[in-house]
Design an enzyme around this catalytic site. Structure first.
Site, PDB file in Angstrom:
ATOM      1  N   GLU A   1       0.849  -1.180   0.000  1.00 59.82           N
ATOM      2  CA  GLU A   1       0.000   0.000   0.000  1.00 59.82           C
ATOM      3  C   GLU A   1       0.889   1.235   0.000  1.00 59.82           C
ATOM      4  O   GLU A   1       1.783   1.367   0.832  1.00 59.82           O
ATOM      5  CB  GLU A   1      -0.894   0.000   1.252  1.00 59.82           C
ATOM      6  CG  GLU A   1      -1.799   1.201   1.335  1.00 59.82           C
ATOM      7  CD  GLU A   1      -2.710   1.139   2.545  1.00 59.82           C
ATOM      8  OE1 GLU A   1      -3.937   1.132   2.356  1.00 59.82           O
ATOM      9  OE2 GLU A   1      -2.190   1.090   3.678  1.00 59.82           O
TER      10      GLU A   1
ATOM     11  N   ARG B   1      16.878   4.022  14.028  1.00 59.00           N
ATOM     12  CA  ARG B   1      16.251   3.793  12.726  1.00 59.00           C
ATOM     13  C   ARG B   1      14.956   3.004  12.918  1.00 59.00           C
ATOM     14  O   ARG B   1      14.758   2.361  13.935  1.00 59.00           O
ATOM     15  CB  ARG B   1      17.213   3.018  11.826  1.00 59.00           C
ATOM     16  CG  ARG B   1      18.477   3.816  11.515  1.00 59.00           C
ATOM     17  CD  ARG B   1      19.517   2.995  10.838  1.00 59.00           C
ATOM     18  NE  ARG B   1      20.097   2.040  11.793  1.00 59.00           N
ATOM     19  CZ  ARG B   1      20.908   1.057  11.464  1.00 59.00           C
ATOM     20  NH1 ARG B   1      21.231   0.876  10.202  1.00 59.00           N
ATOM     21  NH2 ARG B   1      21.398   0.262  12.372  1.00 59.00           N
TER      22      ARG B   1
ATOM     23  N   HIS C   1      13.140  -1.832   4.763  1.00 57.84           N
ATOM     24  CA  HIS C   1      12.996  -1.933   3.315  1.00 57.84           C
ATOM     25  C   HIS C   1      11.937  -2.962   2.971  1.00 57.84           C
ATOM     26  O   HIS C   1      11.509  -3.732   3.810  1.00 57.84           O
ATOM     27  CB  HIS C   1      14.328  -2.334   2.665  1.00 57.84           C
ATOM     28  CG  HIS C   1      14.844  -3.666   3.131  1.00 57.84           C
ATOM     29  ND1 HIS C   1      15.705  -3.794   4.190  1.00 57.84           N
ATOM     30  CD2 HIS C   1      14.616  -4.925   2.695  1.00 57.84           C
ATOM     31  CE1 HIS C   1      15.987  -5.075   4.388  1.00 57.84           C
ATOM     32  NE2 HIS C   1      15.333  -5.790   3.489  1.00 57.84           N
TER      33      HIS C   1
ATOM     34  N   MET D   1      27.765  -8.015   1.709  1.00 63.40           N
ATOM     35  CA  MET D   1      26.733  -8.977   1.315  1.00 63.40           C
ATOM     36  C   MET D   1      26.703  -9.045  -0.206  1.00 63.40           C
ATOM     37  O   MET D   1      26.172  -8.152  -0.862  1.00 63.40           O
ATOM     38  CB  MET D   1      25.370  -8.554   1.850  1.00 63.40           C
ATOM     39  CG  MET D   1      25.296  -8.503   3.357  1.00 63.40           C
ATOM     40  SD  MET D   1      23.645  -8.015   3.957  1.00 63.40           S
ATOM     41  CE  MET D   1      23.564  -6.313   3.408  1.00 63.40           C
TER      42      MET D   1
ATOM     43  N   GLU E   1      15.123  -3.994  -1.644  1.00 61.98           N
ATOM     44  CA  GLU E   1      16.112  -5.065  -1.751  1.00 61.98           C
ATOM     45  C   GLU E   1      15.768  -5.935  -2.961  1.00 61.98           C
ATOM     46  O   GLU E   1      14.610  -6.282  -3.179  1.00 61.98           O
ATOM     47  CB  GLU E   1      16.128  -5.922  -0.487  1.00 61.98           C
ATOM     48  CG  GLU E   1      17.170  -7.018  -0.515  1.00 61.98           C
ATOM     49  CD  GLU E   1      17.210  -7.845   0.765  1.00 61.98           C
ATOM     50  OE1 GLU E   1      18.167  -8.624   0.901  1.00 61.98           O
ATOM     51  OE2 GLU E   1      16.291  -7.725   1.600  1.00 61.98           O
TER      52      GLU E   1
END
Length: 145
Positions: A3, A40, A44, A75, A90
């Site tokens: 959404e 934070r 994501h 990574m 991601e």
């Protein structure tokens, strides 16, 4: 489902600087460090694809910018693109043997939480979700549930 909420008129306001992506704060380091907020929040959303490198090349050709490309950082084999509001997307590999017909599929949403086990307890007890796995990354001091 994803959404997206748009407050009508923000696109035409030159003084509107956009939204906080949730990825900067006092608990971050490097270029993600910021005095405010103290921690934070939202992390994501993620999309699975058969070939991360191909997906990133296609996105880059379309003008999409990246926080991290597949061979950058510690990574390897996954990427983080930016959407128009600066939210992180991601891009990660999916299991090919499942035979997805779509080029990509929505995979997950990552939220940073204060207490992992307490949050898992909330989502399983009150919302009927099932914990599929827990991965602890002691070296980097985080866990995924």
């Amino acid at each position: 489902a994803l959404e997206l909420m748009h407050l009508c008129g923000t696109e035409a306001r030159p003084d509107f600087k956009g939204y906080w992506s949730g990825n900067t704060g006092r608990d971050a380091s490097g270029d993600l460090y910021a005095e405010e907020p103290a921690a934070r929040g939202f992390g994501h959303i993620a999309f699975n694809v058969d070939d991360v490198y191909d997906a990133c090349a296609r996105l880059e050709k379309q003008g999409v910018t990246f926080r991290k490309k597949p061979d950058e950082g510690r990574m390897k084999g996954l990427a983080f693109a930016f959407d128009p509001d600066g939210y992180w997307i991601e891009i990660c590999s999916r299991c090919r043997r499942l035979g997805w017909s779509e080029y990509q599929n929505l995979s997950q949403t990552m939220l940073r939480v204060k207490d992992g086990p307490e949050s898992v307890d909330f989502y399983t007890k009150h919302l009927g979700m099932t914990l599929l796995r827990r991965s602890d990354f002691k070296r980097w001091k985080f866990s995924l549930f």
